[in-house]
Scaffold this active site. Sequence first.
Site, mmCIF file in Angstrom:
data_model
loop_
_atom_site.group_PDB
_atom_site.id
_atom_site.type_symbol
_atom_site.label_atom_id
_atom_site.label_comp_id
_atom_site.label_asym_id
_atom_site.label_seq_id
_atom_site.Cartn_x
_atom_site.Cartn_y
_atom_site.Cartn_z
ATOM 1 N N ASP A 47 0.839 -1.134 -0.045
ATOM 2 C CA ASP A 47 -0.135 0.074 -0.193
ATOM 3 C C ASP A 47 1.001 1.075 0.082
ATOM 4 O OD1 ASP A 47 0.669 -0.345 2.495
ATOM 5 O OD2 ASP A 47 -1.137 -0.105 3.745
ATOM 6 N N SER A 48 2.210 1.112 -0.118
ATOM 7 C CA SER A 48 3.069 2.234 -0.239
ATOM 8 C C SER A 48 2.885 2.790 -1.766
ATOM 9 C CB SER A 48 4.543 1.919 -0.285
ATOM 10 O OG SER A 48 4.635 0.607 -1.128
ATOM 11 N N ASP A 86 -1.086 -6.344 -0.065
ATOM 12 C CA ASP A 86 -1.262 -5.462 1.237
ATOM 13 C C ASP A 86 -2.723 -5.420 1.449
ATOM 14 O OD1 ASP A 86 0.715 -4.991 2.967
ATOM 15 O OD2 ASP A 86 1.302 -3.129 1.888
ATOM 16 N N LYS A 116 -1.106 -9.193 3.150
ATOM 17 C CA LYS A 116 -0.369 -8.860 4.112
ATOM 18 C C LYS A 116 -1.076 -8.032 5.147
ATOM 19 C CE LYS A 116 3.491 -6.010 3.838
ATOM 20 N NZ LYS A 116 2.981 -4.704 4.495
ATOM 21 N N GLU A 118 -0.729 -5.337 8.720
ATOM 22 C CA GLU A 118 0.107 -4.563 9.844
ATOM 23 C C GLU A 118 -0.469 -4.993 11.234
ATOM 24 O OE1 GLU A 118 0.817 -0.712 8.613
ATOM 25 O OE2 GLU A 118 1.170 -0.944 6.615
ATOM 26 N N GLU A 186 9.875 -4.048 10.046
ATOM 27 C CA GLU A 186 10.288 -2.830 9.390
ATOM 28 C C GLU A 186 10.866 -1.887 10.478
ATOM 29 O OE1 GLU A 186 7.390 -1.059 6.796
ATOM 30 O OE2 GLU A 186 8.662 0.891 6.612
HETATM 31 O O1 KIV Z 1 3.807 -1.010 1.672
HETATM 32 C C1 KIV Z 1 4.846 -1.516 1.545
HETATM 33 O O2 KIV Z 1 5.470 -1.173 0.344
HETATM 34 C C2 KIV Z 1 5.284 -2.194 2.359
HETATM 35 C C3 KIV Z 1 6.683 -2.401 2.446
HETATM 36 C C4 KIV Z 1 7.614 -1.540 2.869
HETATM 37 C C5 KIV Z 1 7.103 -3.909 3.584
HETATM 38 O O3 KIV Z 1 4.498 -2.588 3.350
#
Ligand code: KIV
Length: 286
Positions: A47-48, A86, A116, A118, A186
């Site tokens: 989600d970056s 994510d 994924k 968090e 992280e």
């Molecule tokens: O969203 C993302 O890119 C991430 C990585 C930095 C692990 O969660």
Amino acid sequence: MDDRRITIPDLLSKKVSGRKITMLTAYDYPLASLIAEAGVDLLLVGDSLGNVALGYDSTVSVTMEEMLHHSRAVRRAAPQALIVADMPFLSYQISGEQSIANAGRLIQTGGADAVKVEGGNRRIAGITAAIIACGIPVMGHVGLTPQSAVMLGGYKVQGKDSENARRIVEEALALEQAGCFSVVLECLPAALAEFISRRLKVPTIGIGSGSGCDGQVLVTHDLLGLTARGVPRFVKQYADLRRTAAAALREFLADVEERRFPAKEQAAAIDPAIIRGLADVFKETS
Ligand code: KIV
């Protein structure tokens, strides 16, 4: 027949045999195909995406629809890859049922193999277990969890005092207990990340957490030098593609303005007699 390059059990074998795991972010077709061709183990539709590709201030603005849209593009580019998507902010924190439904969408219509989440407090670990019980593989993520960066005091190293270090170890263990196949660490001090990596049976994937993790992940745009914003200190920039691209764009502008582009070889030819015939029919007006 499953001809995937790497599977989830392969990741565990890599940990057991001490071979490092690689993961990179991908949000679109062109970069995802490049990354997959390079032979990375896992592609992460992170989600970056929000900060890196959509121009948002943080990841909390990213929606399920956006994650699905980009995840599909990555899957089209990398049909054989192991893809993790994510779960965006508030797609898994509200209830177990909603989390399962959203995780299912990322798998069923987004083309991801795993999701994924968090955090690793009791609530998130419980929700994670419920998703996994439905047959959806989950990667955990502890330490600096960008969706809660405001509560963590910003984008900074986590777990530097004994209370927080202990909490993060407990969260990583809870995620393993919940059934996660891997956990992202992280922005942790290197020794803490190494400690967790030794305690977990499942592989850890570090970002800004030193070399003691079982694998490493970076934001692809950061390592390629494609981002306009500054990169975190832990990033190693392997190329300066933004500068290369800027030079190419300026060259294009100059070529058009100076009439060097398009040249003959970039244009199609036609029998001049056809143009002469047209000129007889369509007279010049001025
Ligand atoms: O969203 C993302 O890119 C991430 C990585 C930095 C692990 O969660």
